[in-house]
Design an enzyme around this catalytic site. Structure first.
Site, PDB file in Angstrom:
ATOM      1  N   ARG A  66       3.643  -3.622   4.698  1.00  0.00           N
ATOM      2  CA  ARG A  66       3.940  -4.162   3.379  1.00  0.00           C
ATOM      3  C   ARG A  66       5.408  -3.887   3.114  1.00  0.00           C
ATOM      4  NH1 ARG A  66       1.846  -0.597  -0.300  1.00  0.00           N
ATOM      5  NH2 ARG A  66       3.984  -0.010  -0.804  1.00  0.00           N
ATOM      6  N   ASP A 121       8.444  -3.962   0.427  1.00  0.00           N
ATOM      7  CA  ASP A 121       8.649  -3.945  -1.020  1.00  0.00           C
ATOM      8  C   ASP A 121      10.095  -4.301  -1.344  1.00  0.00           C
ATOM      9  OD1 ASP A 121       6.080  -2.977  -0.917  1.00  0.00           O
ATOM     10  OD2 ASP A 121       6.629  -0.917  -1.409  1.00  0.00           O
ATOM     11  N   GLY A 144      -1.785   0.944   1.477  1.00  0.00           N
ATOM     12  CA  GLY A 144      -3.099   1.295   0.973  1.00  0.00           C
ATOM     13  C   GLY A 144      -4.084   0.143   1.017  1.00  0.00           C
ATOM     14  N   ASN A 168       6.304  -0.213   4.431  1.00  0.00           N
ATOM     15  CA  ASN A 168       5.165   0.697   4.535  1.00  0.00           C
ATOM     16  C   ASN A 168       4.296   0.246   5.700  1.00  0.00           C
ATOM     17  OD1 ASN A 168       2.613   2.028   4.056  1.00  0.00           O
ATOM     18  ND2 ASN A 168       3.317   2.427   1.977  1.00  0.00           N
ATOM     19  N   GLU A 207      11.485  -0.655   0.515  1.00  0.00           N
ATOM     20  CA  GLU A 207      10.974   0.100   1.653  1.00  0.00           C
ATOM     21  C   GLU A 207       9.991  -0.748   2.440  1.00  0.00           C
ATOM     22  OE1 GLU A 207       7.438   2.921   0.518  1.00  0.00           O
ATOM     23  OE2 GLU A 207       9.060   3.276  -0.906  1.00  0.00           O
ATOM     24  N   GLU A 251      -0.769  12.953   0.122  1.00  0.00           N
ATOM     25  CA  GLU A 251      -1.499  11.704  -0.097  1.00  0.00           C
ATOM     26  C   GLU A 251      -2.918  11.759   0.471  1.00  0.00           C
ATOM     27  OE1 GLU A 251       1.011   7.961   0.087  1.00  0.00           O
ATOM     28  OE2 GLU A 251       2.186   9.311   1.335  1.00  0.00           O
ATOM     29  N   TYR A 287      -2.946   4.144  -9.100  1.00  0.00           N
ATOM     30  CA  TYR A 287      -4.299   4.470  -8.668  1.00  0.00           C
ATOM     31  C   TYR A 287      -5.305   4.748  -9.775  1.00  0.00           C
ATOM     32  CZ  TYR A 287      -1.914   4.874  -4.244  1.00  0.00           C
ATOM     33  OH  TYR A 287      -1.157   4.608  -3.141  1.00  0.00           O
ATOM     34  N   SER A 343       3.063   7.084  -2.258  1.00  0.00           N
ATOM     35  CA  SER A 343       2.199   7.011  -3.447  1.00  0.00           C
ATOM     36  C   SER A 343       2.920   7.475  -4.707  1.00  0.00           C
ATOM     37  CB  SER A 343       0.919   7.830  -3.244  1.00  0.00           C
ATOM     38  OG  SER A 343       0.140   7.272  -2.214  1.00  0.00           O
TER      39      SER A 343
END
Length: 377
Positions: free
Chosen positions: A319, A321, A340, A336, A334, A24, A279, A205
């Site tokens: 974050r 999810d 990002g 994080n 998950e 990443e 992305y 990612s």
């Protein structure tokens, strides 16, 4: 107000660290470009520090334009040929020191806080956090344990399930197990049912992730995941579920608060939220910020997000999810610990929709780090 720095009136010095050795690397660079552009230079003295793909630490330019994705084959990277830089501990302070060939070392000054914008192993997984703890340097985000647990999807599931949080069924397969007993591993995967997902256990990612529709696709999916991690998570697919995320951010008093949730909807030929959908140009995805869900579902997701944050002992930000099924029930996909901050990233979008814009969000994270000591907390 900024926290006083060793009794001085100077601006706090923030080292923004990015790049790294993981797959990443490019996404970390993109994240750093956005953050460097957002930090208020009137409040902070900012030093961009890049970690090259081979692990070398260098003094980077900090030019946000150089850190943008120019296309699928033009990803940004740290320039390993730039001047080497290191953290140097002496007399109770930690300085950034630049060492160049045929030149005496020069000190950039004491580091007050590190903003580690590293994604994946060798950065987001507790490694740099441990180094900074040893050096006595404050830093943004989760500590060693929370970073390590959250990076490893297999252990993250164990911790979340132990805390009573709902997660999808999964099995973990290592490279050694796959080599020694492929039939047994295939049987374990089959017991989950198809479709399923094969994921590098400590990746991010969506790199190396494959959707496995039936047993005939398992071997190729395992090969793709094993290219990035010798530990693979095989996880039951959440068929028919919506992908909804929620941000968590601590206040200066330590209490966590949550953003509005947001939904990601995949369009075109993408079956799931893969790297290109995340992305590359935004026509791959549709984003609803906030998510169009009943108030009761929003409240449930926000409560689950805080429980997940606390279950892993997270700090600063995260974050979380979710997969949300048609009946409104949710499972945690998950957590994080360093989401990002790219222009397309959901974490800053969710907070902007919650009343905290991008510069204010970055400032809050730096202030949280400045007000938190290293060591046991």
């Amino acid at each position: 107000m900024n926290r006083p720095v060793d009794g001085e009136s100077r601006k706090p010095r923030v080292a923004v660290v990015f790049g790294g050795r993981s797959s990443e690397h490019a996404i970390s660079c993109v994240t750093a470009g956005s953050v460097l552009q957002a930090i208020d230079p009137d409040r902070y003295d900012v030093v961009p520090v890049g970690i090259a793909a081979d692990g070398r630490w260098v003094l980077e330019s900090g030019d946000p334009d150089r850190l943008r994705i120019q296309g699928p084959d033009a990803l940004p990277h740290v320039d390993a040929e730039r001047a080497p830089v290191a953290l140097f501990r002496e007399s109770g302070s930690t300085d950034l020191v630049v060492t160049e060939p045929a030149q005496p070392p020069r000190t950039l000054g004491e580091v007050d806080v590190v903003f580690p914008l590293l994604h994946g192993p060798w950065g987001e997984d507790g490694t740099i956090q441990g180094m900074l703890e040893m050096a006595g340097v404050r830093y943004v985000g989760a500590g060693v344990l929370a970073s390590a647990v959250s990076m490893d999807k297999a252990y993250m599931k164990v911790v979340l399930a132990a805390a009573g949080l709902p997660v999808l069924p999964s099995v973990t397969v290592t490279a050694a197990q796959w080599s020694a007993d492929p039939i047994g591993c295939r049987d374990r995967a089959g017991a989950l049912g198809y479709p399923l997902f094969a994921k590098p256990a400590r990746g991010g990612s969506s790199i190396g992730i494959s959707k496995v529709h039936d047993a005939s696709e398992l071997d190729s999916a395992m090969a793709a995941a094993l290219e990035h991690d010798p530990k693979v998570l095989l996880e039951q697919a959440a068929v028919g579920a919506r992908e909804i995320e929620c941000g968590v951010l601590q206040r200066l008093d330590g209490a966590p608060e949550t953003s509005v949730p947001a939904e990601i909807r995949i369009t075109g030929d993408h079956e799931f939220y893969d790297f290109a959908a995340k992305y590359l140009p935004e026509e791959h995805t549709e984003l609803d910020v906030p998510a169009e869900v009943p108030a009761a579902v929003t409240a449930d997701l926000q409560a689950l997000a805080v429980r997940a944050f606390e279950a892993v002992g997270c700090e600063g930000l995260a974050r979380v999810d979710f997969f949300v099924f048609p009946d409104g029930t949710a499972v945690v996909n998950e957590i994080n610990t360093m989401p990002g901050f790219t222009p397309l990233s959901m974490f800053p979008r969710m907070w902007a929709a919650s009343g905290l814009d991008y510069p204010a969000l970055v400032d809050r994270l730096i202030q949280l780090a400045l007000h938190r000591d290293t060591g046991l907390r």
